[in-house]
Design an enzyme around this catalytic site. Structure first.
Site, PDB file in Angstrom:
ATOM      1  N   GLY A  10       0.836  -1.209   0.000  1.00 19.25           N
ATOM      2  CA  GLY A  10       0.000   0.000   0.000  1.00 19.25           C
ATOM      3  C   GLY A  10       0.866   1.254   0.000  1.00 19.25           C
ATOM      4  N   ARG A  71       1.262  -5.036  -5.450  1.00 21.18           N
ATOM      5  CA  ARG A  71       1.235  -6.246  -4.624  1.00 21.18           C
ATOM      6  C   ARG A  71       1.517  -7.355  -5.632  1.00 21.18           C
ATOM      7  NH1 ARG A  71      -0.890  -4.096   0.104  1.00 21.18           N
ATOM      8  NH2 ARG A  71      -2.632  -2.656  -0.142  1.00 21.18           N
ATOM      9  N   SER A  72       2.514  -8.185  -5.337  1.00 28.52           N
ATOM     10  CA  SER A  72       2.991  -9.118  -6.359  1.00 28.52           C
ATOM     11  C   SER A  72       2.782 -10.584  -5.962  1.00 28.52           C
ATOM     12  CB  SER A  72       4.488  -8.860  -6.594  1.00 28.52           C
ATOM     13  OG  SER A  72       5.057  -9.890  -7.341  1.00 28.52           O
ATOM     14  N   GLY A 101       5.243  -1.883   3.942  1.00 27.82           N
ATOM     15  CA  GLY A 101       4.599  -2.313   5.175  1.00 27.82           C
ATOM     16  C   GLY A 101       5.093  -3.686   5.600  1.00 27.82           C
ATOM     17  N   ASP A 102       4.360  -4.320   6.513  1.00 26.52           N
ATOM     18  CA  ASP A 102       4.838  -5.599   7.061  1.00 26.52           C
ATOM     19  C   ASP A 102       4.943  -6.689   5.994  1.00 26.52           C
ATOM     20  OD1 ASP A 102       2.086  -5.540   6.904  1.00 26.52           O
ATOM     21  OD2 ASP A 102       1.777  -6.818   8.658  1.00 26.52           O
ATOM     22  N   GLY A 103       4.033  -6.666   5.009  1.00 26.11           N
ATOM     23  CA  GLY A 103       4.094  -7.662   3.924  1.00 26.11           C
ATOM     24  C   GLY A 103       5.378  -7.499   3.126  1.00 26.11           C
ATOM     25  N   THR A 125       3.321   2.759   5.980  1.00 30.95           N
ATOM     26  CA  THR A 125       1.956   2.245   5.862  1.00 30.95           C
ATOM     27  C   THR A 125       1.044   3.073   6.751  1.00 30.95           C
ATOM     28  OG1 THR A 125       0.435   0.428   6.365  1.00 30.95           O
ATOM     29  CG2 THR A 125       2.491   0.437   7.605  1.00 30.95           C
ATOM     30  N   ASP A 127      -1.366   2.038   8.234  1.00 35.72           N
ATOM     31  CA  ASP A 127      -1.934   1.188   9.287  1.00 35.72           C
ATOM     32  C   ASP A 127      -1.199   1.286  10.636  1.00 35.72           C
ATOM     33  OD1 ASP A 127      -3.566   0.369   7.249  1.00 35.72           O
ATOM     34  OD2 ASP A 127      -2.556  -1.552   6.935  1.00 35.72           O
ATOM     35  N   ASP A 129       1.183  -0.627  11.773  1.00 32.42           N
ATOM     36  CA  ASP A 129       1.098  -1.977  12.338  1.00 32.42           C
ATOM     37  C   ASP A 129       2.400  -2.767  12.198  1.00 32.42           C
ATOM     38  OD1 ASP A 129       1.090  -2.276   9.613  1.00 32.42           O
ATOM     39  OD2 ASP A 129      -0.591  -3.665   9.533  1.00 32.42           O
ATOM     40  N   ARG A 171      -6.323  -2.422   8.202  1.00 32.10           N
ATOM     41  CA  ARG A 171      -6.179  -3.877   8.075  1.00 32.10           C
ATOM     42  C   ARG A 171      -6.554  -4.543   9.396  1.00 32.10           C
ATOM     43  NH1 ARG A 171      -3.910  -6.373   3.652  1.00 32.10           N
ATOM     44  NH2 ARG A 171      -2.783  -4.669   2.706  1.00 32.10           N
ATOM     45  N   GLY A 185     -13.886  12.859  19.406  1.00 30.16           N
ATOM     46  CA  GLY A 185     -14.946  12.784  20.407  1.00 30.16           C
ATOM     47  C   GLY A 185     -16.008  11.758  20.072  1.00 30.16           C
ATOM     48  N   HIS A 249     -10.328   4.501   0.307  1.00 24.06           N
ATOM     49  CA  HIS A 249      -8.981   4.882  -0.132  1.00 24.06           C
ATOM     50  C   HIS A 249      -8.670   6.373  -0.034  1.00 24.06           C
ATOM     51  CE1 HIS A 249      -9.002   0.755  -1.461  1.00 24.06           C
ATOM     52  NE2 HIS A 249      -7.693   0.841  -1.509  1.00 24.06           N
TER      53      HIS A 249
HETATM   54  N1  LIG Z   1       6.207 -14.286   2.621  1.00 26.13           N
HETATM   55  C1  LIG Z   1       6.394 -13.590   1.498  1.00 26.13           C
HETATM   56  N2  LIG Z   1       7.239 -14.053   0.537  1.00 26.13           N
HETATM   57  C2  LIG Z   1       7.446 -13.342  -0.592  1.00 26.13           C
HETATM   58  N3  LIG Z   1       6.830 -12.172  -0.870  1.00 26.13           N
HETATM   59  C3  LIG Z   1       5.974 -11.680   0.025  1.00 26.13           C
HETATM   60  C4  LIG Z   1       5.708 -12.352   1.263  1.00 26.13           C
HETATM   61  N4  LIG Z   1       4.805 -11.621   1.962  1.00 26.13           N
HETATM   62  C5  LIG Z   1       4.534 -10.533   1.199  1.00 26.13           C
HETATM   63  N5  LIG Z   1       5.224 -10.570   0.045  1.00 26.13           N
HETATM   64  C6  LIG Z   1       5.203  -9.580  -1.051  1.00 26.13           C
HETATM   65  O1  LIG Z   1       5.129  -8.265  -0.508  1.00 26.13           O
HETATM   66  C7  LIG Z   1       4.105  -7.547  -1.183  1.00 26.13           C
HETATM   67  C8  LIG Z   1       3.623  -6.419  -0.332  1.00 26.13           C
HETATM   68  O2  LIG Z   1       2.958  -6.911   0.826  1.00 26.13           O
HETATM   69  P1  LIG Z   1       1.529  -6.358   1.238  1.00 26.13           P
HETATM   70  O3  LIG Z   1       1.108  -7.090   2.454  1.00 26.13           O
HETATM   71  O4  LIG Z   1       0.652  -6.395   0.047  1.00 26.13           O
HETATM   72  O5  LIG Z   1       1.771  -4.812   1.525  1.00 26.13           O
HETATM   73  P2  LIG Z   1       2.504  -4.021   2.701  1.00 26.13           P
HETATM   74  O6  LIG Z   1       3.964  -4.114   2.493  1.00 26.13           O
HETATM   75  O7  LIG Z   1       2.009  -2.640   2.530  1.00 26.13           O
HETATM   76  O8  LIG Z   1       2.073  -4.666   3.996  1.00 26.13           O
HETATM   77  C9  LIG Z   1       3.076  -8.630  -1.492  1.00 26.13           C
HETATM   78  O9  LIG Z   1       2.197  -8.238  -2.516  1.00 26.13           O
HETATM   79  C10 LIG Z   1       3.989  -9.760  -1.943  1.00 26.13           C
HETATM   80  O10 LIG Z   1       4.393  -9.582  -3.260  1.00 26.13           O
HETATM   81  O1  LIG Z   2      -5.397  -0.850  -1.705  1.00 23.47           O
HETATM   82  P1  LIG Z   2      -5.882  -2.228  -1.406  1.00 23.47           P
HETATM   83  O2  LIG Z   2      -5.092  -3.263  -2.098  1.00 23.47           O
HETATM   84  O3  LIG Z   2      -7.357  -2.321  -1.613  1.00 23.47           O
HETATM   85  O4  LIG Z   2      -5.628  -2.509   0.125  1.00 23.47           O
HETATM   86  C1  LIG Z   2      -6.336  -1.936   1.174  1.00 23.47           C
HETATM   87  C2  LIG Z   2      -5.500  -2.080   2.407  1.00 23.47           C
HETATM   88  O5  LIG Z   2      -4.325  -1.289   2.259  1.00 23.47           O
HETATM   89  C3  LIG Z   2      -4.201  -0.418   3.363  1.00 23.47           C
HETATM   90  O6  LIG Z   2      -4.733   0.847   2.998  1.00 23.47           O
HETATM   91  C4  LIG Z   2      -2.728  -0.215   3.677  1.00 23.47           C
HETATM   92  O7  LIG Z   2      -2.167  -1.457   4.048  1.00 23.47           O
HETATM   93  P2  LIG Z   2      -0.691  -1.862   3.707  1.00 23.47           P
HETATM   94  O8  LIG Z   2       0.139  -0.629   3.906  1.00 23.47           O
HETATM   95  O9  LIG Z   2      -0.346  -2.966   4.669  1.00 23.47           O
HETATM   96  O10 LIG Z   2      -0.644  -2.316   2.303  1.00 23.47           O
HETATM   97  C5  LIG Z   2      -5.023  -1.065   4.471  1.00 23.47           C
HETATM   98  O11 LIG Z   2      -5.439  -0.149   5.454  1.00 23.47           O
HETATM   99  C6  LIG Z   2      -6.161  -1.638   3.678  1.00 23.47           C
HETATM  100  O12 LIG Z   2      -6.745  -2.740   4.329  1.00 23.47           O
END
Ligand SMILES: Nc1ncnc2c1ncn2[C@@H]1O[C@H](COP(=O)(O)OP(=O)(O)O)[C@@H](O)[C@H]1O
Ligand SMILES: O=P(O)(O)OC[C@H]1O[C@](O)(COP(=O)(O)O)[C@@H](O)[C@@H]1O
Length: 319
Positions: A10, A71-72, A101-103, A125, A127, A129, A171, A185, A249
């Site tokens: 994101g 997102r891949s 972000g964490d993903g 992010t 979030d 988080d 999220r 409030g 969004h």
């Molecule tokens: N365990 C994993 N192994 C390989 N790629 C990953 C893994 N987890 C996440 N990713 C990659 O990181 C991308 C970004 O993660 P995502 O959770 O979509 O967003 P964010 O980084 O904002 O949390 C994912 O679309 C995916 O391509």
């Molecule tokens: O833009 P998308 O793919 O619909 O994702 C929505 C999600 O992305 C966020 O806006 C940001 O999350 P990340 O930064 O973890 O990707 C979340 O709050 C929401 O759940």
């Protein structure tokens, strides 16, 4: 030596100021810098371009990310991570900054466990988080967008006998919801971290409605998946016509606030300095108690972010 930057997952306001600082500061340090377009998808497809001052001119005040994100699905497969690595090598990139972000950090942890990488992540992010950091780029801007929406909703809410339910992003994390409730409030806040207990809320609010309260503002975190349950509860328990706004969004957009620009500045300088003085690092820059630190990526991804207790306690003080 060459450094590269990419955004992943994101997008978050603050990414553009970070990209600009990255390019300008790398240049100042005498390094060549690259921009990786389209996140991990672009890394796989070799969408890597040498950065110039012109590309990053005039972007500091814009939300989103000029190098785009993705997102891949492919990055979960080793074959594509190999391609991504080969592309970095082909450009002689010896240091990589990832705004994500964490993903994205899970992705980088996997990537760096397989290949020889020098990488620093910058938490980005809305979030808020990510384990190990009190702040992620984009959070302050998102909260200001939500605040603005809530202030406007309150204007109309006060003019009617109605309840308003606003669903916010985050999220699985209730940070945006609880902070927005505290600053607007709101009477009710429902987050994933705390069970929704309508009975205890009902007692207090029914009394207030009886005494003349003409509207209720409830904020629900998307991660609870309780928007329709809370909607029915508001209508049935209080007999108030209830309107629902899902902010969606718009929360990810907007010009980065002063705070997000300042944080982007600091996060980026620390990331670049670290990359230039280390090799084979897999770190994330974090912000803790007013200080910036670098922590191992495996620590970040193997732990879950926990909201500070005082925020969780704040739920009890909404009225
Ligand atoms: N365990 C994993 N192994 C390989 N790629 C990953 C893994 N987890 C996440 N990713 C990659 O990181 C991308 C970004 O993660 P995502 O959770 O979509 O967003 P964010 O980084 O904002 O949390 C994912 O679309 C995916 O391509
Ligand atoms: O833009 P998308 O793919 O619909 O994702 C929505 C999600 O992305 C966020 O806006 C940001 O999350 P990340 O930064 O973890 O990707 C979340 O709050 C929401 O759940």
């Amino acid at each position: 030596m060459a450094l590269a930057i990419m955004s992943s997952g994101g997008d978050a306001p603050g990414m553009n100021p970070a990209i600009k600082k990255f390019v300008d500061y790398s240049y100042k340090k005498g390094e060549i810098s690259y921009l990786i377009y389209d996140g991990l998808e672009g890394l796989i497809d070799n969408k890597i371009k040498k950065a110039t001052h012109k590309i990053v001119a005039g972007i500091i005040h814009n939300g989103g990310t000029i190098i785009r994100s993705s997102r891949s699905k492919r990055f979960f497969e080793h074959e594509y991570r190999q391609k991504a690595y080969d592309n970095l090598k082909a450009h002689n990139i010896t240091g990589l900054v990832v705004l994500g972000g964490d993903g994205s950090f899970r992705a980088m942890e996997k990537f760096s466990s397989e290949f020889d990488l020098n990488f620093v992540g910058i938490p980005s992010t809305i979030d808020n988080d990510i384990y190990g950091t009190e702040y992620c780029l984009g959070v302050d801007t998102a909260l200001n967008v939500i605040r603005d929406a809530l202030d406007k909703i309150r204007d109309t809410a006060t003019s009617f006998n109605r309840a308003f339910l606003v669903e916010v992003m985050g999220r699985d994390c209730g940070y945006l919801a609880i902070v927005s409730s505290m600053i607007s409030g709101a009477e009710v806040c429902v987050i994933p971290e705390i069970p929704f207990e309508p009975k205890s809320l009902e007692k207090r609010l029914k009394k207030e409605v009886k005494e003349g309260r003409n509207y209720i503002l409830a904020i629900v975190a998307e991660g609870t998946k309780k928007t329709s349950e809370v909607h029915s509860w508001l209508e049935e328990s209080f007999g108030l016509e209830t309107r629902v706004s899902i902010l969606g969004h718009i929360q990810r957009g907007g010009n980065p606030t002063v705070y997000d620009r300042m944080m982007a500045f600091d996060f980026t300088i620390i990331a670049v300095d670290y990359l230039l003085s280390h090799s084979n690092s897999s770190k994330v820059v974090v912000y803790q108690k007013g200080e910036f630190k670098l922590i191992d990526i495996d620590v970040v991804v193997s732990n879950k972010y926990k909201m500070p207790q005082h925020y969780l306690d704040a739920i009890n003080y909404l009225d």
